[in-house]
Structure formats: C-alpha cells, structure tokens
Design a protein around this motif. Structure first.
Motif, mmCIF file in Angstrom:
data_model
loop_
_atom_site.group_PDB
_atom_site.id
_atom_site.type_symbol
_atom_site.label_atom_id
_atom_site.label_comp_id
_atom_site.label_asym_id
_atom_site.label_seq_id
_atom_site.Cartn_x
_atom_site.Cartn_y
_atom_site.Cartn_z
ATOM 1 N N ASN A 87 0.827 -1.210 0.000
ATOM 2 C CA ASN A 87 0.000 0.000 0.000
ATOM 3 C C ASN A 87 0.859 1.256 0.000
ATOM 4 O O ASN A 87 0.589 2.218 -0.728
ATOM 5 N N THR A 88 1.896 1.270 0.829
ATOM 6 C CA THR A 88 2.762 2.447 0.913
ATOM 7 C C THR A 88 3.411 2.740 -0.424
ATOM 8 O O THR A 88 3.440 3.896 -0.890
ATOM 9 N N SER A 111 -15.196 0.261 1.130
ATOM 10 C CA SER A 111 -14.581 -0.920 1.759
ATOM 11 C C SER A 111 -15.578 -2.073 1.849
ATOM 12 O O SER A 111 -15.209 -3.244 1.724
ATOM 13 N N ARG A 163 -6.277 -1.879 9.580
ATOM 14 C CA ARG A 163 -6.894 -0.775 10.320
ATOM 15 C C ARG A 163 -6.174 -0.565 11.643
ATOM 16 O O ARG A 163 -5.579 -1.478 12.208
ATOM 17 N N LEU A 170 0.762 3.967 -3.023
ATOM 18 C CA LEU A 170 0.364 5.353 -2.769
ATOM 19 C C LEU A 170 1.393 6.317 -3.356
ATOM 20 O O LEU A 170 1.038 7.350 -3.940
ATOM 21 N N ILE A 200 -7.697 5.739 -5.292
ATOM 22 C CA ILE A 200 -7.923 4.888 -4.138
ATOM 23 C C ILE A 200 -6.992 3.690 -4.205
ATOM 24 O O ILE A 200 -6.936 2.984 -5.224
ATOM 25 N N SER A 202 -2.021 -4.885 -3.361
ATOM 26 C CA SER A 202 -2.682 -3.585 -3.391
ATOM 27 C C SER A 202 -3.087 -3.257 -4.824
ATOM 28 O O SER A 202 -2.361 -3.567 -5.770
ATOM 29 N N LEU A 254 -7.866 -2.686 3.551
ATOM 30 C CA LEU A 254 -7.403 -1.359 3.957
ATOM 31 C C LEU A 254 -7.554 -0.416 2.777
ATOM 32 O O LEU A 254 -6.938 -0.627 1.727
ATOM 33 N N ASP A 276 -3.540 0.790 12.134
ATOM 34 C CA ASP A 276 -2.106 0.545 11.962
ATOM 35 C C ASP A 276 -1.658 -0.768 12.586
ATOM 36 O O ASP A 276 -0.497 -0.943 12.963
ATOM 37 N N GLU A 299 -7.064 3.404 1.311
ATOM 38 C CA GLU A 299 -6.376 4.680 1.504
ATOM 39 C C GLU A 299 -6.599 5.532 0.260
ATOM 40 O O GLU A 299 -6.489 5.043 -0.870
ATOM 41 N N ALA A 300 -6.929 6.807 0.487
ATOM 42 C CA ALA A 300 -7.383 7.663 -0.609
ATOM 43 C C ALA A 300 -6.486 8.873 -0.805
ATOM 44 O O ALA A 300 -5.904 9.405 0.137
ATOM 45 N N GLN A 301 -6.415 9.308 -2.054
ATOM 46 C CA GLN A 301 -5.784 10.564 -2.434
ATOM 47 C C GLN A 301 -6.756 11.315 -3.333
ATOM 48 O O GLN A 301 -7.507 10.709 -4.094
#
Length: 329
Positions: A93-94, A153, A121, A97, A205, A137, A192, A123, A194-196
């Motif tokens: 994911n990192t 989700s 979730r 992103l 996403i 991802s 998980l 972390d 995570e959005a931008q």
C-alpha cells in the motif's frame, strides 16, 4: 529476506533433496552463502529439512505468484490490470500510494510474496508467512471525489465474497466494516482503503487486501486476534486443497474489476442488500469499541446507503460510521 534466499527457495520447489554444493554452483555463490541464506526459514512459516550428505528439502513449498498464469486465468478481463510481483516489500500500500502520486494508471496491482511491514486498520501489523497468503494492493481511479466513495470498503468485501463463494468457500462471510471471516467469525481477510484526491474529485484509491490461505503454526503466536484461513473452510477428511494461488488471485481481481467499475456509477446502494445478506452479525447483538475507549451494545439492523452500521440500542436506532470503531460479538 535476501534475494539469494528467494532464488534458493525457488530451486527447492520440487520437494526433493538438493546438496548445498549443487545449489551454490547453480547460483554462483559459496557453500557458506547458501547455508546462511537458508537460516531461520521457520520464521517465514516454511519447513526446511537439512540432512548431512543429502542437502536441503523444502516441505510444502510456496505456490509462487506468476504474472503469466494470472494473466491466463484473467483472459479477456486482464485489462485494465497492470500486475507487478515483488519477492519482498515493507508494504504494498505504501509503495502504491507513492506511485499513485506520480501518475500510476488505474488498475495497477502490486502483489508481494512476503511483506515485512504489512498493516491494516488502526495501523495493526498484518502477519503472514511466505506463500501462505495473498497480500496485494490495487490502485483504482474515480472521477468522483473522496466524499462520494462512502461504503467502498464494504463493496470490496462483496467482491471478495463473490470470488470465494464461486470457488466453493461458501462459509466465508463479512464483518462490518472491512473484514472477511470464517465459520467461527475468525478473521480470514482484511481490507485497507487509503485515498488521495479532492473532496469533489477526481480521486485515487489504493485498496490493500490480505487473505490467509493457510496459517503455519510458527506464525500464530504473533497474531493477537482470532484468525482463520481458506484451508479451514474445506471439509477434512477428505482433504480438499485450497484453490491454486494464481487462479484465486485472478478470480479476486475479476470480481474487483466488476465491483469497482459499477461503483463509480451506482455507489454502494446497489450492493447494500447483497452485503447485508453475507454479514456474519446481521440481526445479532454486538458490542462496539468506540474511539474514546467506551463501548456500546445493541443489535445490528443492517447498513445504510453510505455503509454506516445501523444499531438498535436501548436508546433507539443509532447510525455509526466505521472510523476507528471495532465490532465484537
């Protein structure tokens, strides 16, 4: 885990004994390097036998991810996926992103054989061995703003359930807001999101998914919650093998493609009834763990069009958004 270790493990996938000298010659390294690279395999959920005079034998080797096989299973539905497989990463994911910020296209998929810092979730760390989970991802781009993606989700959960049920794992169910559970409501998979992007759009996403295929005994002590695996969903005896890893991966991607393509038009409301049908705690009494440390009990009465949980309490009907809320039986 070193690149040399992965190279050696791939040479040991036939479950036969191979001498350290032969392995060293094949890879152009010293015999001592082979020995060092194969130390501590139990930490990754692997069983490696080392017998003097015979060499090394890997018992129940991983089913390695293979882009060609995944693509073959996807067939005409390969587009828009662009799949990349890593032996090891801290977190898919990192990295995704970061790539999203640099303009990576919709449908980019990063899959990892072993993650050293997988997370879910709150972390929480995601623990798995090598080859006994699917950890990947997916980047998906929407013209919609982040504020219009409520319930995403839960929609991804529906995609996972469709894939698992189509392969015979009908005991898998959903847990609000973003888990898949097994027969005894033990965690089978986590999601998980995570959005931008801007509130009004467009948005990027990153969807991270971790799915347990099996759970080696060496890994279990590191996990601080009840967990399950796909292997637990099959009747035994007779033993029925978990679906081949590349086939399973392709099936999940196919269902994600269908769900995400439609989500941009109809959102979560079109999936609401299907999600409720598979919710493990529907119409059951539950306890919610709230961010301030307090708890709330009530009976679940489904979810609304934004994916928020509808809870019947002694004070009346309440609606709770996921945030940092945990749900327990």
């Amino acid at each position: 885990m070193k690149p040399l270790t992965f190279a050696l493990l791939r040479l040991l996938t036939d479950e036969q004994y191979h001498s350290g000298e032969m392995l060293a010659q094949r890879l152009g390294v010293s015999r001592a390097s082979v020995n060092n690279a194969l130390q501590g395999m139990e930490n990754y959920g692997l069983t490696l036998h080392s017998v003097p005079g015979r060499g090394y034998c890997l018992i129940h080797p991983p089913q390695w991810l293979d882009i060609a096989l995944i693509s073959l299973h996807l067939g005409a539905q390969l587009d828009p996926f662009r799949i990349e497989i890593f032996d090891s990463l801290p977190s898919s994911n990192t990295l995704l992103l970061q790539r999203a910020q640099l303009g990576a296209p919709c449908g980019t998929v990063l899959a990892v054989e072993w993650q050293s810092n997988g997370r879910g979730r709150f972390d929480r760390a995601w623990h798995s061995g090598l080859g006994n989970a699917l950890t990947f991802s997916l980047l998906w781009r929407f013209d919609l703003g982040v504020s219009a993606l409520s319930g995403l989700s839960l929609a991804v959960g529906v995609a996972l359930i469709r894939a698992l049920h189509s392969l015979g794992m009908t005991a898998a169910r959903l847990k609000w807001p973003n888990d898949v559970v097994g027969r005894n409501n033990e965690k089978l998979a986590g999601i998980l999101i995570e959005a931008q992007g801007d509130m009004l759009g467009p948005s990027a996403i990153v969807i991270g998914i971790g799915l347990n295929l099996s759970l080696p005994a060496q890994i279990l002590p590191r996990i601080n919650q009840p967990v399950s695996s796909l292997a637990d969903l099959f009747p035994c005896p007779p033993p029925i093998p978990v679906p081949e890893r590349n086939c399973l991966f392709a099936c999940i991607l196919r269902e994600l493609r269908s769900i995400l393509s439609g989500f941009g038009e109809g959102g979560f409301p079109v999936l609401r009834e299907e999600w409720e049908h598979h919710h493990a705690f529907h119409d059951q009494k539950v306890r919610l763990l709230l961010p301030d440390g307090s708890t709330r009990t009530g009976i679940t009465r489904g979810v609304n069009d934004e994916g928020a949980l509808i809870l019947e309490t002694s004070d009346g009907i309440q609606t709770l958004h996921s945030g940092e809320i945990g749900l327990r039986a």
